[in-house]
Design an enzyme around this catalytic site. Structure first.
Site, PDB file in Angstrom:
ATOM      1  N   ASP A 231     -38.863 -23.015  32.969  1.00  0.00           N
ATOM      2  CA  ASP A 231     -38.001 -24.170  33.216  1.00  0.00           C
ATOM      3  C   ASP A 231     -36.698 -23.596  33.766  1.00  0.00           C
ATOM      4  O   ASP A 231     -36.394 -22.411  33.604  1.00  0.00           O
ATOM      5  CB  ASP A 231     -37.774 -25.004  31.949  1.00  0.00           C
ATOM      6  CG  ASP A 231     -37.236 -26.404  32.311  1.00  0.00           C
ATOM      7  OD1 ASP A 231     -36.846 -26.603  33.479  1.00  0.00           O
ATOM      8  OD2 ASP A 231     -37.203 -27.277  31.422  1.00  0.00           O
TER       9      ASP A 231
HETATM   10  C1  BGC Z   1     -35.916 -29.727  33.721  1.00  0.00           C
HETATM   11  C2  BGC Z   1     -37.273 -29.646  34.403  1.00  0.00           C
HETATM   12  C3  BGC Z   1     -37.096 -29.705  35.895  1.00  0.00           C
HETATM   13  C4  BGC Z   1     -36.181 -28.594  36.319  1.00  0.00           C
HETATM   14  C5  BGC Z   1     -35.921 -28.566  37.817  1.00  0.00           C
HETATM   15  C6  BGC Z   1     -34.946 -28.715  34.269  1.00  0.00           C
HETATM   16  O1  BGC Z   1     -33.671 -28.926  33.784  1.00  0.00           O
HETATM   17  O2  BGC Z   1     -36.064 -29.549  32.333  1.00  0.00           O
HETATM   18  O3  BGC Z   1     -38.101 -30.688  33.960  1.00  0.00           O
HETATM   19  O4  BGC Z   1     -38.342 -29.653  36.529  1.00  0.00           O
HETATM   20  O5  BGC Z   1     -34.924 -28.753  35.688  1.00  0.00           O
HETATM   21  O6  BGC Z   1     -35.169 -29.650  38.206  1.00  0.00           O
END
Ligand code: BGC
Length: 755
Positions: A231
């Site tokens: 993530d």
């Molecule tokens: C989120 C993810 C997301 C990623 C990219 C993170 O903060 O938890 O779900 O895909 O950012 O935007």
């Protein structure tokens, strides 16, 4: 021509390899031009594309490209319709290809442990089976067009509070039965190109460095051969993460990570083969993703909007419909009340937020289906609240006037955008109090009241729903939410949505409330497997609307349940069961019904939920039509994860198979008797007296040893000391069993089990 992965691994330098397992920026893999390795792009997200194509706009301040905003996960899950979810996945993939995006960061299959989680709108269900089936469909849809999915956030990411650091303390059985199965189902059933690790720690270890999760379970047990991506910002120790099985760091910490990886390999701190393995996976991903790079798609924006509208309509859950108030009558004035009717809230905030290609408005959409002259509007409340009490009084008075002079009041109530979002959790599940006060004022002048709810996470309805004849849950239904809702209200579409999460009477009834969101960096999943309806049913609590519930404008009847079993537990062919049932549309219009199959173990050696969803099927039937359905159950449907045996276990005995239309409406049930080998742990020095007495072999040995009047044969005495290990009783020295006796008994048992 496909990339020659083996050759490239030989040709890449150590520094290039270390760069390849990092992205090059927020959204791209690292290109290695001298070897012809291109960069591929990823983009959010679960209910529509959020692609930021301006490479200098990492923070997203310039917004993302226009894309269709489909209903959010809460809404989509309420369709219980894998075919529709697959269609949406395929449409999102087409839009991704339009922008040469190779990997879409979704679906999110985390379990709704608490209704408070600020990101529940991005998650599918409180039930792992339903989340898994719909997750599979989404991944299949996306990948059917050559765009990779990223199932997220693995694992135990069930809250937003302190989400980058908090440790979810979860026992293995609970992980296996509740928090992992949706991932397992998606990984084994749909082979996603990537899996995104969670931000949080799991039992003290960052998910990004969790070898057991990322390698032991994901790869060794489930056979995942794709890429694990972090993530965004989940990596803390790049080398440890690589060692644990995390291939791709996003966004890259270019100041530190590539150098740290190269150095670790150079010094031997990290096995070069571990880096090569991740490099191979990255190259395979880039290879798959190249197709989207070359794509030249044209998106039919109108067709996708129509799909979003159909999906929005299918997501609507008709919770209550006394006196058949809905569909809206053919004549009379409708007072539409509520600012949310005019200023639609149709998606949640954060990384999933889509720049919608267009947005439907309820007043226009309703006007199109019932006629503009039949609609009066009053805003009733301001979603941000009113600083000025006189403005709020004026709004309420106008709404009451409109309600009194109309033939029916349609109150659109819901959560303000500032109340739920990625990044924080709610602290309660109530509607804003001014909206409930408004509703009461409307009810005082009008009996024909329909409440439409607009919310991403569940809201409590227990304070008012019993006074309102019709209640409709519309969720955050995407850019065409208003059109889909208008279709349902007017009866153009017969509602077929079913709750994918319980609406509890009170937040306090949800057991995770005791341990949410935790403190001191820890959140204990003390409720174990008792999440959602599993808890409410076990505690026999009233709920406002149960898991699986949803009404239709027609009625359905289930009959002639038959269950047959095949195979055997721990035999050659695993146990399976086929559930057959007849569904009849007993009403006067065509409609859809979701037939749900729950399985409960009548007596188990561990605490198990009374029933668990193990199968479902959505059927469309014309008025008067009937169909015979079969739903297959596999051995897992009967199993629990045994902490003693460290594997899935089915215990012999009776299981109840119940079929119906919610976890609380199960008109048909039958019992099947399952044979299974006994799983008694082998007796030893540490086994209790009671365990020895319960075991036929153990009892026979004690029977030989103890004189007939011995106190250990006395039931009353045994009820007091039965929980003492035999070794402890031997140490007392006065109970007729010495250490030497015990050694002999255990040796005899061991000798028997060796035979
Ligand atoms: C989120 C993810 C997301 C990623 C990219 C993170 O903060 O938890 O779900 O895909 O950012 O935007």
């Amino acid at each position: 021509m496909a990339l020659d992965v083996d050759r490239l691994v030989e040709q890449l330098t150590l520094d290039e390899k270390a760069l390849l397992v990092s992205g090059s920026d927020f959204w791209h893999t690292t290109p290695i031009e001298r070897l012809g390795i291109p960069a591929i792009m990823c983009a959010d997200g679960p209910h529509g594309l959020r692609a930021q194509v301006d490479e200098h706009d990492h923070a997203g301040s310039l917004g993302s490209v226009p894309a269709t905003c489909f209903p959010t996960a809460s809404a989509i899950a309420s369709t219980w319709d894998p075919d529709l979810v697959r269609e949406i996945g395929s449409a999102i993939a087409l839009e991704a290809r339009r922008w040469n995006v190779s990997v879409v960061l979704g679906p999110g299959v985390n379990i709704k442990r608490s209704p408070l989680c600020g990101r529940n709108f991005e998650y599918l269900s409180e039930d792992p089976f339903l989340a898994g089936e719909l997750g599979v469909a989404m991944v299949e849809g996306l990948q059917s067009r050559g765009v990779g999915a990223s199932v997220k956030h693995y694992a135990a990411n069930n809250q937003e509070t302190d989400r980058l650091r908090v440790s979810a303390e979860v026992d293995e059985r609970t992980l296996r039965e509740i928090y992992l199965p949706a991932f397992e189902r998606v990984v084994t059933g749909a082979e996603p190109w990537t899996v995104m690790c969670a931000y949080n720690r799991v039992n003290g270890t960052h998910a990004s460095e969790h070898h057991w999760l990322l390698t032991g379970i994901l790869r060794d047990e489930w056979g995942f051969d794709g890429v694990v991506v972090s993530d965004w910002g989940a990596v803390h120790d790049r080398v440890a993460a690589l060692g644990a099985g995390l291939d791709w760091e996003m966004p890259p910490d270019l100041e530190r990570s590539p150098a740290a990886v190269a150095e670790a390999v150079a010094t031997g701190a990290l096995d070069a083969e571990i880096l090569d393995r991740s490099v191979r996976r990255m190259l395979a991903l880039v290879d798959r993703g190249r197709d989207a790079l070359a794509a030249d798609e044209v998106v039919d924006v109108d067709a996708h909007h129509e799909l979003a509208r159909r999906a929005a309509a299918e997501s609507v859950v008709l919770l209550k419909n006394d006196r058949d108030l809905l569909p809206l009558p053919a004549d009379g004035t409708i007072a539409v009340i509520g600012e949310l009717a005019r200023r639609p809230r149709f998606q949640g905030a954060g990384s999933s937020q889509v720049n919608a290609t267009r947005v439907d408005h309820l007043l226009d959409e309703l006007a199109a289906v019932v006629g503009r002259d039949r609609i009066a509007f009053a805003e009733g409340y301001a979603t941000g609240g009113d600083a000025d009490p006189s403005a709020s009084d004026r709004r309420r008075a106008e709404a009451v006037d409109a309600a009194a002079s109309g033939d029916l009041a349609l109150c659109v109530l819901g959560l303000p955008g500032a109340w739920e979002s990625e990044g924080f959790d709610r602290t309660h599940i109530e509607l804003p109090p001014d909206q409930v006060e408004l509703l009461d004022a409307v009810l005082a002048v009008q009996q024909q009241v329909v409440v439409v709810l607009v919310n991403g996470g569940t809201v409590a309805v227990s304070g008012w729903a019993d006074r309102v004849p019709a209640v409709v849950e519309a969720w955050l239904g995407g850019q065409a939410a208003a059109g889909g809702l208008a279709d349902v209200l007017a009866g153009v579409v017969n509602p077929g949505g079913r709750l994918a999460e319980t609406i509890p009477v009170r937040l306090a009834d949800v057991p995770s409330t005791l341990n949410f969101p935790g403190d001191g960096g820890i959140v204990r999943y003390g409720e174990g497997v008792f999440v959602g309806y599993r808890a409410h049913d076990h505690l026999d609590q009233p709920v406002s609307f149960p898991f699986g519930h949803g009404l239709s404008y027609t009625t359905f009847e289930l009959s002639d349940l038959a269950v047959s079993t095949a195979g055997a537990v721990d035999g050659g062919t695993p146990l399976s069961a086929t559930v057959s049932v007849t569904v009849t549309n007993t009403g006067h219009r065509a409609g859809t019904h979701v037939v749900q199959v729950y399985v409960g173990d009548d007596a188990a050696s561990v605490a198990r939920p009374p029933r668990e969803l193990r199968g479902f099927r959505k059927v469309r039937l014309d008025a008067g039509a009937e169909v015979r359905l079969t739903i297959d159950l596999d051995q897992r449907a009967f199993s629990f994860w045994s902490p003693t045996h460290h594997r899935w276990v089915v215990e012999a005995g009776d299981f109840t198979i119940a079929v119906g239309s919610s976890s609380r409406d199960l008109p048909l049930a039958t019992r099947v008797s399952v044979e299974a080998p006994s799983l008694r742990a082998p007796l030893g020095h540490d086994s209790t007296l009671q365990e020895w007495l319960d075991d036929p072999g153990g009892w026979a040995l004690l029977d030989d040893l103890l004189p007939s009047e011995h106190p250990l044969r006395n039931d009353g005495f045994v009820s007091v000391i039965g929980s003492f290990p035999m070794e402890t009783l031997a140490a007392f020295g006065q109970l007729g069993v010495t250490h030497a006796d015990l050694d002999r008994l255990v040796a005899r048992l061991d000798a028997r089990s060796d035979d």
